[in-house]
Scaffold this motif. Structure first.
Motif, PDB file in Angstrom:
ATOM      1  N   ARG A 183     -11.502  14.542  16.610  1.00 12.70           N
ATOM      2  CA  ARG A 183     -10.157  13.951  16.569  1.00 12.70           C
ATOM      3  C   ARG A 183      -9.107  15.001  16.941  1.00 12.70           C
ATOM      4  O   ARG A 183      -8.100  14.689  17.579  1.00 12.70           O
ATOM      5  N   ASP A 184      -9.363  16.274  16.562  1.00 12.01           N
ATOM      6  CA  ASP A 184      -8.424  17.334  16.918  1.00 12.01           C
ATOM      7  C   ASP A 184      -8.478  17.624  18.415  1.00 12.01           C
ATOM      8  O   ASP A 184      -7.458  17.888  19.049  1.00 12.01           O
ATOM      9  N   GLU A 200      -6.596  15.013  20.158  1.00 10.71           N
ATOM     10  CA  GLU A 200      -5.168  15.163  19.887  1.00 10.71           C
ATOM     11  C   GLU A 200      -4.543  16.317  20.668  1.00 10.71           C
ATOM     12  O   GLU A 200      -3.324  16.360  20.837  1.00 10.71           O
ATOM     13  N   GLN A 201      -5.363  17.233  21.179  1.00  9.29           N
ATOM     14  CA  GLN A 201      -4.835  18.410  21.859  1.00  9.29           C
ATOM     15  C   GLN A 201      -4.625  18.188  23.357  1.00  9.29           C
ATOM     16  O   GLN A 201      -4.605  19.140  24.141  1.00  9.29           O
TER      17      GLN A 201
END
Length: 382
Positions: free
Chosen positions: A70-71, A74-75
């Motif tokens: 998820r990170d 998101e990046q």
């Protein structure tokens, strides 16, 4: 000798609170060393060069296990900032520097300053094809110098960003952040049951990393190099950690981080063997033009795009500067800064989580992907 250099570099990084990083110290040592007392085969004679190539793959898979899917998704903002910064440096130099220096120097300088070794190899091959040996040497000069420029700038920016992040938290907020992060460690995609703790030895963890490294290399080779194997390692590291095959922060859990991190940068130091004082002095004028224009383009493009995405100017500049040195230095610098600014383990882990994923992804986007594409384009303009 290698570990003594690293030990001294760590001491200097600690003393200067990350302003002079271990990597910068090591680069300076080896550059001066190869000019004076070190034989050109010193690093090969250590035996580390053989394991370095293998351990870089293990390290990249490990980095994937430190990034939550998820990170990673998101990046996308980090990807855009790094991509535009890389494009700004490359094409800014190609267009503006031609007003002041020979066109060939500008075209060779742009892709290399916005990338690294692969871009340099592409431009050197193009220069050789048109019989410009001076441009071949110039490519090597830029490749050496950009590390000494990029690493201090990135260190200062990351240190300022770490201090800014630290000032935004209190002890209670940090504790809750760490607790929430721990509670969210288990992925919703996890389908492989974990190995019982009594059987999960360091060798088991490293074996799984090695398996993924081999698979990544096979996939990259099957594409004839169109896919960089380190990029494949990173992606598989992220995905296989999410489904439960790999442990989170694998190398750290296997207690192998010190040795792996020692071997990984060796390949970067080997390139310093051919950087003679005469080579550096003979091309100072075009080098200065390329570097100054490149840094201005980098700062402007990084900060402007970062502002649109609500990134601090410190973080945006650090992301753009990753093009000057790439992985594994991006990973090492973020770790050094987190350790030097954080006053305890909780703060260090928090800062590491905020700096490392961004820097690693930015380094991959600039050095391993976009700069290679841009070099392929510019090589046709020579």
């Amino acid at each position: 000798m290698i570990f003594i250099v690293y030990a001294l570099g760590d001491a200097v990084a600690t003393k200067t609170k990350g302003v002079i990083s271990m990597m910068l110290f090591a680069f300076v040592f080896y550059l001066i060393g190869f000019w004076t007392f070190l034989p050109s085969t010193a690093l090969q004679d250590s035996g580390f060069t053989a394991v370095s190539n293998a351990l870089v793959c293990l390290l990249m898979v490990h980095i994937g296990t430190t990034i939550k899917l998820r990170d990673f998704v998101e990046q996308w903002k980090t990807v855009v900032i790094a991509l535009i910064a890389c494009a700004g440096v490359c094409f800014g130099i190609c267009l503006i520097a031609t007003l002041f220096i020979d066109r060939g120097y500008a075209l060779v300088g742009g892709p290399i300053l916005s990338g690294a070794i692969v871009a340099a190899l592409i431009m050197q091959e193009a220069a050789q094809a048109i019989g410009r040996e001076d441009l071949v040497v110039f490519a090597s000069v830029i490749l050496v110098v950009q590390n000494f420029i990029g690493i201090p700038i990135a260190s200062l920016c990351l240190k300022s960003e770490a201090k800014r992040l630290k000032a935004l938290i209190t002890g209670g907020d940090l504790d809750r952040t760490v607790e929430n992060g721990a509670a969210q460690n288990k992925s919703a995609l996890c389908i492989i049951p974990p190995i019982p703790a009594k059987y999960l030895s360091g060798n088991v963890i490293i074996a799984k990393l090695a398996i993924v490294s081999v698979i990544s290399t096979v996939i990259a080779n099957a594409t004839d190099g169109k896919l960089n194997k380190l990029v494949v390692c990173l992606v598989l590291g992220v995905l296989l950690k999410e489904i439960g095959f790999l442990e989170e922060s694998s190398i750290t859990k296997a207690n192998g981080s010190v040795f792996v991190m020692a071997a990984a940068p060796i390949a970067a130091f080997i390139g310093l063997v051919n950087a003679t004082p005469q080579m550096l002095l003979g091309q100072l004028a075009p080098l200065a033009v390329v570097v100054v224009i490149g840094l201005i383009c980098l700062a402007v493009s990084s900060v402007v795009v970062g502002k649109l995405f609500h990134y601090s100017w410190q973080m945006s500049t650090a992301l753009g500067t990753s093009a000057l040195f790439g992985f594994p230095t991006t990973y090492i610098l973020a770790n050094e800064i987190a350790c030097s600014v954080g006053e305890n383990e909780a703060e260090q882990n928090y800062l590491r989580s905020k700096l490392q994923p961004h820097m690693v992804i930015a380094g991959i986007v600039t050095v391993s992907i976009s700069s290679v594409i841009f070099a392929g384009i510019v090589a046709n303009w020579l």
